[in-house]
Design a protein around this motif. Structure first.
Motif, PDB file in Angstrom:
ATOM      1  N   CYS A  96      -2.745   0.964   1.956  1.00  0.00           N
ATOM      2  CA  CYS A  96      -2.274   0.193   0.671  1.00  0.00           C
ATOM      3  C   CYS A  96      -2.132  -0.701   0.318  1.00  0.00           C
ATOM      4  O   CYS A  96      -1.052  -1.287   1.156  1.00  0.00           O
ATOM      5  CB  CYS A  96      -1.301   1.408  -0.570  1.00  0.00           C
ATOM      6  SG  CYS A  96      -0.940   0.242  -1.877  1.00  0.00           S
ATOM      7  N   CYS A 143       1.551  -1.530  -1.217  1.00  0.00           N
ATOM      8  CA  CYS A 143       3.152  -1.370   0.189  1.00  0.00           C
ATOM      9  C   CYS A 143       2.925  -0.202   0.881  1.00  0.00           C
ATOM     10  O   CYS A 143       3.970   0.335   2.086  1.00  0.00           O
ATOM     11  CB  CYS A 143       3.291  -0.014  -1.152  1.00  0.00           C
ATOM     12  SG  CYS A 143       3.144   1.835  -1.073  1.00  0.00           S
ATOM     13  N   CYS A 183      -3.649   4.465  -5.005  1.00  0.00           N
ATOM     14  CA  CYS A 183      -1.996   4.891  -4.408  1.00  0.00           C
ATOM     15  C   CYS A 183      -1.374   5.971  -5.361  1.00  0.00           C
ATOM     16  O   CYS A 183      -1.093   4.744  -6.125  1.00  0.00           O
ATOM     17  CB  CYS A 183      -1.784   3.643  -3.711  1.00  0.00           C
ATOM     18  SG  CYS A 183       0.275   3.598  -3.214  1.00  0.00           S
ATOM     19  N   ILE A 185       2.029   6.067  -4.773  1.00  0.00           N
ATOM     20  CA  ILE A 185       3.403   5.027  -4.810  1.00  0.00           C
ATOM     21  C   ILE A 185       3.269   4.036  -5.862  1.00  0.00           C
ATOM     22  O   ILE A 185       3.957   4.102  -6.575  1.00  0.00           O
ATOM     23  CB  ILE A 185       3.864   4.925  -3.257  1.00  0.00           C
ATOM     24  CG1 ILE A 185       3.473   5.822  -2.862  1.00  0.00           C
ATOM     25  CG2 ILE A 185       4.941   4.400  -3.331  1.00  0.00           C
ATOM     26  CD1 ILE A 185       4.358   6.894  -1.837  1.00  0.00           C
ATOM     27  N   CYS A 186       2.220   3.480  -5.743  1.00  0.00           N
ATOM     28  CA  CYS A 186       2.103   2.240  -6.304  1.00  0.00           C
ATOM     29  C   CYS A 186       2.051   2.757  -8.589  1.00  0.00           C
ATOM     30  O   CYS A 186       2.841   2.168  -9.260  1.00  0.00           O
ATOM     31  CB  CYS A 186       1.113   1.434  -5.944  1.00  0.00           C
ATOM     32  SG  CYS A 186       1.701   0.849  -5.019  1.00  0.00           S
TER      33      CYS A 186
HETATM   34 ZN   LIG Z   1       0.864   1.575  -3.037  1.00  0.00          ZN
END
Ligand SMILES: [Zn+2]
Ligand SMILES: [Zn+2]
Length: 164
Positions: free
Chosen positions: A144, A147, A115, A117-118
């Motif tokens: 995910c 998140c 992911c 974003i993570c």
């Molecule tokens: Zn994530």
């Protein structure tokens, strides 16, 4: 005789997704070595033989081609499974004849997802998400676990066809 089966699959990913197909797969096959139909074979691209999980013996079946391609947001996999096959009757159920493609073909493809974003938020373990695509499965969306961003959508199971 040599027999070839082609397995194809596709999933859709989002911009947040890091996606890699695993080179390991499980495949149902009528096993000429232990003379049983519908055995689960563990296969890995690059390994010269498969492992029949009946009693974990090596079997003359392997992944002979493994092509992962990207098409926009789609991640496709086409792999070819080559085996040495001959007609036989099941050792325990003599009325059941083996076929080149199992009576109920079944495959499980595995993948690993990360992911972004993570990753961008410095979360450790952002790359460690595993998933699979299995015969019989319908539409599946994986998100995910940290998140909850949507990552992978599979709109259907892999296709399995005899190839020449
Ligand atoms: Zn994530
Ligand atoms: Zn076997």
């Amino acid at each position: 005789m040599l027999s070839h089966v082609e397995v194809t699959a596709r999933v859709a990913v989002t911009p947040a997704t890091h996606f890699v197909w695993s080179n390991r797969l499980d495949f149902t096959h009528d096993c000429l070595v232990c003379l049983r139909v519908g055995r689960l074979m563990q296969l890995r691209h690059g390994m010269p033989y498969g492992l029949c999980t009946g009693n974990e013996h090596p079997a003359p079946i392997r992944v002979s081609a493994f092509d992962a391609t990207d098409h926009g947001t789609e991640r496709r996999l086409r792999c070819r499974i080559t085996s040495w096959w001959a007609p036989f009757n099941d050792l325990m159920e003599p009325d059941v004849q083996a076929s080149e493609l199992a009576a109920q073909p079944w495959v499980r493809l595995n993948y690993r997802v990360g992911c972004h974003i993570c990753r961008d938020n410095g979360v450790s373990g952002w790359l460690g998400i595993e998933g699979d695509l299995t015969s019989g499965a319908g539409q599946v969306t994986s998100s995910c676990p940290r998140c909850e961003t949507e990552l992978v959508t599979a709109s259907g199971p892999p296709e399995i066809n005899l190839a020449c």
